[in-house]
Design an enzyme around this catalytic site. Structure first.
Site, mmCIF file in Angstrom:
data_model
loop_
_atom_site.group_PDB
_atom_site.id
_atom_site.type_symbol
_atom_site.label_atom_id
_atom_site.label_comp_id
_atom_site.label_asym_id
_atom_site.label_seq_id
_atom_site.Cartn_x
_atom_site.Cartn_y
_atom_site.Cartn_z
ATOM 1 N N ASP A 26 -29.278 25.179 8.111
ATOM 2 C CA ASP A 26 -28.114 24.464 7.586
ATOM 3 C C ASP A 26 -28.417 23.990 6.162
ATOM 4 O OD1 ASP A 26 -25.708 23.132 7.575
ATOM 5 O OD2 ASP A 26 -26.305 21.568 8.996
ATOM 6 N N ASP B 21 -17.221 21.185 8.452
ATOM 7 C CA ASP B 21 -17.318 20.833 9.873
ATOM 8 C C ASP B 21 -15.949 20.649 10.519
ATOM 9 O OD1 ASP B 21 -19.954 20.815 9.237
ATOM 10 O OD2 ASP B 21 -20.347 18.778 9.928
#
Ligand code: GLA
Length: 404
Positions: free
Chosen positions: A167, A224
């Protein structure tokens, strides 16, 4: 340099680097060479359910729940531990280790537990110096893999990790080049000899870099997701046009499922699950499996919807109609049928009409319509289909042409 020579040199660069002039399956670079994720990965990830509030009991419970709920049999395979598993500092030899209070038995014990029941374990790391939870939630420790790539990959392999989410998390602030940073971990994983599905999240998520399919098995295409209808639609809108990048071994990742979370209704849960399947998205459940009601279990384990997700007939699904509140998304299926999602974004039921062309069969007037949520099959000879779609919901058909 004269023009002819410049063209020759450009062509040489294109040939040597594998860069193609136009994106698309026929010309795109090879996919990540690890032979994994030939269909979109399916599993569960801790983040949407628990955020940083994780421990080994919750992960063990998720493993066990995948078995007892029938999700393992439905195809869910990876149990992925997201951010916040790490101790706040590396060991004296520079290795990552699990938080000793919340994961006293370590990650390997969880991998062993997953493997014992036929499941696989996923883990989370980052290419810079910090994880996202450190940046955004004050999680202690600078625990990124920068400068430790080989060591961390070896640690993960020794623990029995089968899936890595890598990430970005502001790694540009550490001077990391995205392509180089993500490639470094791809190669470090390959060097371990252990098959590890490689999921990357590069920011910005779009445009999709040409190198992503050659580096990773899946890559995030948005920020997200959250457990509300607006977020689901926002992520969906950002998938338009991305179908040219995905193919077996290399998938667009519109983020994890929110099915069963927050205030999402059953209609909204079915809508996200249907659309993610149509997009050949990874199906990573993000709900608390230990308290899941039967209605949510039934959504996540619908075998016919999962079959659409796992089917590859040359392209992921794409949008063929959009009038604002109403959309039609279609995906060709390998048997020659179409998977068709009729989406109603509005707040009242609406009739959505699809033409033969939108269904993928121009000139055809007869259709068999198999509803993947009710299980009913109907036929029509009208040349179009018109159907009432619930508010914030979908109707999902497998459409068979009747050419007789
Ligand atoms: C980022 C990712 C999320 C999750 C968190 C963990 O926000 O996009 O999916 O992994 O980091 O901190």
């Amino acid at each position: 340099m004269n023009r002819a020579r410049a063209v020759v040199e450009l062509l040489a660069v294109v040939l040597v680097t594998g860069l193609a002039v136009a994106p698309g399956p026929a010309t795109a670079p090879a996919v990540a060479d690890n032979g994994l994720a030939r269909t979109p990965p399916m599993g569960w990830n801790s983040w949407n359910a628990y955020g940083c509030d994780i421990d080994q009991d919750k992960i063990r419970a998720a493993v066990d729940a995948l078995v007892t709920t029938g999700m393992r049999e439905a195809g869910y395979r990876y149990v992925a531990i997201d951010d916040c598993w790490q101790a706040d500092a590396r060991t004296d030899t520079g290795a990552l280790r699990a938080d000793p209070t919340r994961f006293p038995d370590g990650i390997k014990a969880l991998a062993d537990h997953a493997h014992a029941v036929g499941l696989d374990l996923g883990l989370y790391a980052t290419p810079g110096t910090r994880t996202c939870a450190n940046i955004y939630a004050g999680y202690p420790g600078r625990l990124g893999s920068l400068g430790h790539e080989r060591q961390d990959a070896a640690t993960f392999a020794a623990w029995g990790v089968d899936y890595l989410k890598y990430d970005w998390c502001l790694a540009e602030q550490d001077g990391v080049d995205p392509q180089a940073g993500f490639t470094l971990m791809r190669d470090a994983l390959a060097a371990t000899g252990r098959p590890v599905v490689y999921s990357v999240h590069r920011q910005p998520q779009q445009p999709v870099d040409r190198w992503r399919p050659a580096v990773a098995n899946l890559w995030r295409t948005t920020g997200d997701i959250s457990a509300d209808w607006g977020s689901v639609l926002d992520v969906l809108d950002r998938q338009v046009g991305l179908e040219r990048y995905s193919r077996p071994g290399a998938w667009n990742d519109p983020d994890m499922l929110e099915v069963g979370n927050g205030p999402l209704t059953l209609a909204e849960d079915r809508a996200q699950f249907s659309l993610w399947a149509l997009l050949n998205a990874p199906l990573l459940a993000g709900n608390d499996l230990t308290t899941m009601p039967e209605s949510v279990r039934a959504v996540l384990t619908n075998p016919e919807v999962i079959a659409v997700d796992q089917d590859w007939a040359g392209t992921q699904g794409y949008r063929v109609f959009d009038d604002g509140d109403h959309e039609i998304w279609r995906k060709p299926l390998s048997g020659g049928d179409s998977a068709v999602v009729l989406l109603n974004r509005g707040t009242s039921a609406a009739t959505v009409t699809a033409t033969a062309e939108q269904l993928g069969f121009p000139g055809v007037t007869g259709f068999g319509l198999h509803d993947l949520w009710t299980g009913q099959t109907t036929t029509t000879r009208a040349g179009t289909i018109s159907v009432s779609v619930p508010p914030h919901g979908v109707v999902f058909y497998r459409v068979s042409p009747d050419r007789g």
